[in-house]
Design a protein around this motif. Structure first.
Motif, PDB file in Angstrom:
ATOM      1  N   THR A  19       0.846  -1.194   0.000  1.00  0.00           N
ATOM      2  CA  THR A  19       0.000   0.000   0.000  1.00  0.00           C
ATOM      3  C   THR A  19       0.875   1.236   0.000  1.00  0.00           C
ATOM      4  OG1 THR A  19      -1.787   1.184   1.141  1.00  0.00           O
ATOM      5  CG2 THR A  19      -0.134   0.137   2.519  1.00  0.00           C
ATOM      6  N   ASP A  20       0.416   2.292  -0.648  1.00  0.00           N
ATOM      7  CA  ASP A  20       1.055   3.593  -0.498  1.00  0.00           C
ATOM      8  C   ASP A  20       0.059   4.602   0.075  1.00  0.00           C
ATOM      9  OD1 ASP A  20      -0.609   4.009  -2.642  1.00  0.00           O
ATOM     10  OD2 ASP A  20       0.954   4.695  -4.021  1.00  0.00           O
ATOM     11  N   ASP A  21      -0.985   4.089   0.708  1.00  0.00           N
ATOM     12  CA  ASP A  21      -2.001   4.922   1.349  1.00  0.00           C
ATOM     13  C   ASP A  21      -1.533   5.301   2.747  1.00  0.00           C
ATOM     14  OD1 ASP A  21      -4.349   6.154   2.179  1.00  0.00           O
ATOM     15  OD2 ASP A  21      -5.343   4.268   2.660  1.00  0.00           O
ATOM     16  N   SER A  22      -1.390   6.601   2.996  1.00  0.00           N
ATOM     17  CA  SER A  22      -0.865   7.063   4.277  1.00  0.00           C
ATOM     18  C   SER A  22      -1.748   6.652   5.451  1.00  0.00           C
ATOM     19  CB  SER A  22      -0.696   8.582   4.259  1.00  0.00           C
ATOM     20  OG  SER A  22      -1.922   9.236   3.980  1.00  0.00           O
ATOM     21  N   VAL A  23      -3.054   6.597   5.233  1.00  0.00           N
ATOM     22  CA  VAL A  23      -3.962   6.181   6.306  1.00  0.00           C
ATOM     23  C   VAL A  23      -3.697   4.723   6.689  1.00  0.00           C
ATOM     24  CG1 VAL A  23      -6.371   5.734   6.916  1.00  0.00           C
ATOM     25  CG2 VAL A  23      -5.761   7.846   5.737  1.00  0.00           C
ATOM     26  N   ALA A  24      -3.503   3.862   5.689  1.00  0.00           N
ATOM     27  CA  ALA A  24      -3.226   2.455   5.964  1.00  0.00           C
ATOM     28  C   ALA A  24      -1.898   2.293   6.700  1.00  0.00           C
ATOM     29  CB  ALA A  24      -3.211   1.668   4.664  1.00  0.00           C
ATOM     30  N   TYR A 172      -1.462  15.774   5.902  1.00  0.00           N
ATOM     31  CA  TYR A 172      -2.415  14.725   5.547  1.00  0.00           C
ATOM     32  C   TYR A 172      -3.749  15.380   5.202  1.00  0.00           C
ATOM     33  CZ  TYR A 172       0.931  11.768   8.046  1.00  0.00           C
ATOM     34  OH  TYR A 172       2.067  11.141   8.472  1.00  0.00           O
ATOM     35  N   SER A 175      -9.408  11.755   2.300  1.00  0.00           N
ATOM     36  CA  SER A 175      -9.440  11.063   1.013  1.00  0.00           C
ATOM     37  C   SER A 175     -10.303  11.829   0.017  1.00  0.00           C
ATOM     38  CB  SER A 175      -9.996   9.642   1.183  1.00  0.00           C
ATOM     39  OG  SER A 175     -11.328   9.700   1.677  1.00  0.00           O
ATOM     40  N   GLY A 198      -9.456   3.882  -6.638  1.00  0.00           N
ATOM     41  CA  GLY A 198      -9.360   3.955  -5.190  1.00  0.00           C
ATOM     42  C   GLY A 198     -10.037   5.150  -4.557  1.00  0.00           C
ATOM     43  N   TYR A 199     -10.815   5.893  -5.326  1.00  0.00           N
ATOM     44  CA  TYR A 199     -11.498   7.058  -4.770  1.00  0.00           C
ATOM     45  C   TYR A 199     -12.805   6.659  -4.094  1.00  0.00           C
ATOM     46  CZ  TYR A 199      -8.330   9.871  -7.636  1.00  0.00           C
ATOM     47  OH  TYR A 199      -7.223  10.449  -8.191  1.00  0.00           O
ATOM     48  N   GLU A 200     -13.213   7.475  -3.143  1.00  0.00           N
ATOM     49  CA  GLU A 200     -14.532   7.339  -2.537  1.00  0.00           C
ATOM     50  C   GLU A 200     -15.535   7.973  -3.495  1.00  0.00           C
ATOM     51  OE1 GLU A 200     -17.003   9.389   1.131  1.00  0.00           O
ATOM     52  OE2 GLU A 200     -14.831   9.132   1.343  1.00  0.00           O
TER      53      GLU A 200
END
Length: 312
Positions: A19-24, A172, A175, A198-200
């Motif tokens: 993952t490169d998602d900062s939240v994850a 940060y 999303s 990967g967008y909401e």
């Protein structure tokens, strides 16, 4: 808990998930801390030349060797995880250089540049939880690392990623949420592509949704009169992207109508029309790719970090 650097020789770092998602990444770190494990946060704090990831990209490395996140294109992550294990064992934060300017000649970055990573042994879960909580409420937030004291604190509100003297601030943002309006095949195709990216996504919500600075509003109606309530709501709010379907002639009629309703030229100029990054997309899937790419480009411009090399 690791007590000595020699213990790291018995641990081989292994990627927990990609993952490169900062939240994850922050959630992985917080969960490790809450489970009683030592965790290091690895942050990209300097870029020399080209780089595969933006300033502020992060990894989290647990004492059992499991890690997630990316600070490059995959070429240094395992080495960085070893360095993080050494940091956990010594209890002393460190900075490591790879690529250009690095003492490690066997690690060459494909982009030809160089990067500096700051490796911080997390002392508290609270800064991470503050960030995760703010993002869940769709509020911008930051982390501030103080190099001399090796301390990390959360910072409410909007900040910019980069060094400020001996402080490194990491921004940060919530999303991206994409609101798609229009009962058309184009709207359905755009929703599918946006979700795959990967967008909401909310497609054709029953009411005009709340719009914030991390929202993209996409109007794909073929009947112009249906879009007006949503369009006015978007112009009143501050979404980072407003795009509307239609030819240049259609958009001119839209502009004239908005002028009649009292909107200023500067307000109307926020509307991207014709929508998308390339013109005359005449099938739904091509239009969807064009629109989602346009949203991604606008978001990238919004998030562009301050590029400051060194420690200030």
């Amino acid at each position: 808990m690791l007590q000595h650097a020699a213990l790291t020789e018995q641990i081989i770092p292994e990627q927990a998930f990609a993952t490169d998602d900062s939240v994850a990444v922050l959630r992985f770190a917080a969960e490790g801390l809450n489970a009683g494990m030592a965790v290091a946060l690895v942050t990209l704090v300097e870029i020399r030349g080209g780089a595969a990831r933006p300033l502020g990209a992060q990894m989290a490395v647990r004492e059992d060797g499991l890690y997630c996140g990316y600070v490059s294109g995959g070429c240094v992550e395992s080495a960085a995880a070893y360095e993080a294990l050494e940091t956990l064992a010594s209890g002393k934060d460190r900075q490591v250089k790879y690529g250009e300017g690095s003492p490690w000649f066997d690690i060459v970055l494909p982009c030809g540049g160089g990067i500096t990573l700051n490796i911080h042994k997390l002392r508290s879960v609270q800064p991470l939880l503050a960030v995760l909580n703010s993002l869940a409420q769709r509020k911008p937030v930051g982390l501030r690392y103080h190099a001399p004291s090796e301390s990390l604190h959360s910072v409410p509100g909007t900040t910019r990623t980069g060094w400020k003297d001996d402080l490194f601030e990491q921004s940060y943002r919530p999303s991206v949420r994409i609101l798609i309006y229009g009962g058309s095949v184009e709207a359905q195709a755009t929703a599918r592509v946006a979700q795959a990216a990967g967008y909401e996504v909310q497609c054709n919500p029953r009411r005009v949704e709340r719009m914030d600075a991390d929202t993209a509003v996409i109007l794909l109606w073929h009947d112009g009169h249906k879009e007006l309530p949503v369009l006015e709501a978007a112009l009143t709010a501050a979404p980072f992207y407003i795009g509307a379907l239609g030819s240049r002639r259609t958009h001119q009629r839209r502009v004239e109508k908005l002028f009649e309703l009292g909107w200023k030229e500067s307000d109307i100029a926020r509307i991207k029309a014709p929508i998308g990054i390339f013109p005359q997309a005449r099938d739904a899937n091509t239009l969807a790719l064009s629109v989602v790419a346009d949203v991604a480009a606008a978001r990238l411009h919004q998030e562009e970090p301050i590029k400051i090399n060194g420690l200030g």
